[in-house]
Design a protein around this motif. Structure first.
Motif, PDB file in Angstrom:
ATOM      1  N   UNK A  22      -0.917  -9.620   0.729  1.00 12.72           N
ATOM      2  CA  UNK A  22       0.156  -8.678   0.439  1.00 12.72           C
ATOM      3  C   UNK A  22      -0.246  -7.273   0.877  1.00 12.72           C
ATOM      4  N   UNK A  23      -1.459  -6.872   0.543  1.00 10.43           N
ATOM      5  CA  UNK A  23      -1.982  -5.562   0.945  1.00 10.43           C
ATOM      6  C   UNK A  23      -2.011  -5.467   2.465  1.00 10.43           C
ATOM      7  N   UNK A  30       2.878  -0.442   8.000  1.00  7.38           N
ATOM      8  CA  UNK A  30       2.690   1.001   8.012  1.00  7.38           C
ATOM      9  C   UNK A  30       3.013   1.675   6.693  1.00  7.38           C
ATOM     10  N   UNK A  31       3.164   0.886   5.635  1.00  3.71           N
ATOM     11  CA  UNK A  31       3.508   1.451   4.334  1.00  3.71           C
ATOM     12  C   UNK A  31       2.307   2.045   3.614  1.00  3.71           C
ATOM     13  N   UNK A  32       1.127   1.480   3.836  1.00  3.95           N
ATOM     14  CA  UNK A  32      -0.099   2.015   3.256  1.00  3.95           C
ATOM     15  C   UNK A  32      -1.174   2.017   4.331  1.00  3.95           C
ATOM     16  N   UNK A  33      -2.257   2.692   4.034  1.00  4.35           N
ATOM     17  CA  UNK A  33      -3.396   2.681   4.961  1.00  4.35           C
ATOM     18  C   UNK A  33      -4.620   2.145   4.219  1.00  4.35           C
ATOM     19  N   UNK A  34      -5.393   1.399   4.943  1.00  5.10           N
ATOM     20  CA  UNK A  34      -6.610   0.814   4.390  1.00  5.10           C
ATOM     21  C   UNK A  34      -7.782   1.307   5.222  1.00  5.10           C
ATOM     22  N   UNK A  35      -8.852   1.680   4.549  1.00 10.54           N
ATOM     23  CA  UNK A  35     -10.050   2.151   5.215  1.00 10.54           C
ATOM     24  C   UNK A  35     -11.116   1.068   5.119  1.00 10.54           C
ATOM     25  N   UNK A  36     -11.809   0.813   6.210  1.00 10.93           N
ATOM     26  CA  UNK A  36     -12.895  -0.163   6.220  1.00 10.93           C
ATOM     27  C   UNK A  36     -14.231   0.560   6.293  1.00 10.93           C
ATOM     28  N   UNK A  37     -15.170   0.089   5.489  1.00 12.23           N
ATOM     29  CA  UNK A  37     -16.524   0.647   5.500  1.00 12.23           C
ATOM     30  C   UNK A  37     -17.482  -0.399   4.953  1.00 12.23           C
ATOM     31  N   UNK A  38     -18.558  -0.617   5.644  1.00 12.37           N
ATOM     32  CA  UNK A  38     -19.617  -1.535   5.213  1.00 12.37           C
ATOM     33  C   UNK A  38     -19.050  -2.911   4.845  1.00 12.37           C
TER      34      UNK A  38
END
Length: 94
Positions: A22-23, A30-38
């Motif tokens: 869902x996320x 384009x409704x939310x933004x997700x950040x990737x790290x590690x």
């Protein structure tokens, strides 16, 4: 962005008992933004209120992603019109 401003996506999904897909769908739209790290994904804390609103629309009201996009667009337009109205009222009062 500082780490404390990010919410782990996994924690959000567990807390709200929702699927990560869902996320991901919200991000694809384009409704939310997700950040990737590690090798983990995070949601900016600033988007948390909006994301929780989308969760309620989708799971509680059974509105699909396209419907959420439309609702979000209309709410943003209303917010912008209210801002314009406020500015025009302020100009008239000055």
């Amino acid at each position: 962005m500082e780490h404390k401003e990010l919410i782990p996506t996994h924690d959000f999904c567990v807390h709200h008992n929702i699927e990560y897909s869902f996320i991901s769908s919200l991000q694809d739209s384009g409704l939310i933004r997700i950040t990737s790290a590690q090798s983990a994904t995070f949601i900016p804390a600033a988007d948390l209120h909006k994301l929780e609103k989308f969760v309620r629309l989708y799971y509680d009201l059974d509105i699909n992603i396209e419907g959420i996009e439309t609702i979000n667009h209309l709410l943003e337009k209303i917010e912008h019109l209210q801002w314009e109205l406020k500015n025009l009222k302020n100009k008239l009062d000055a």
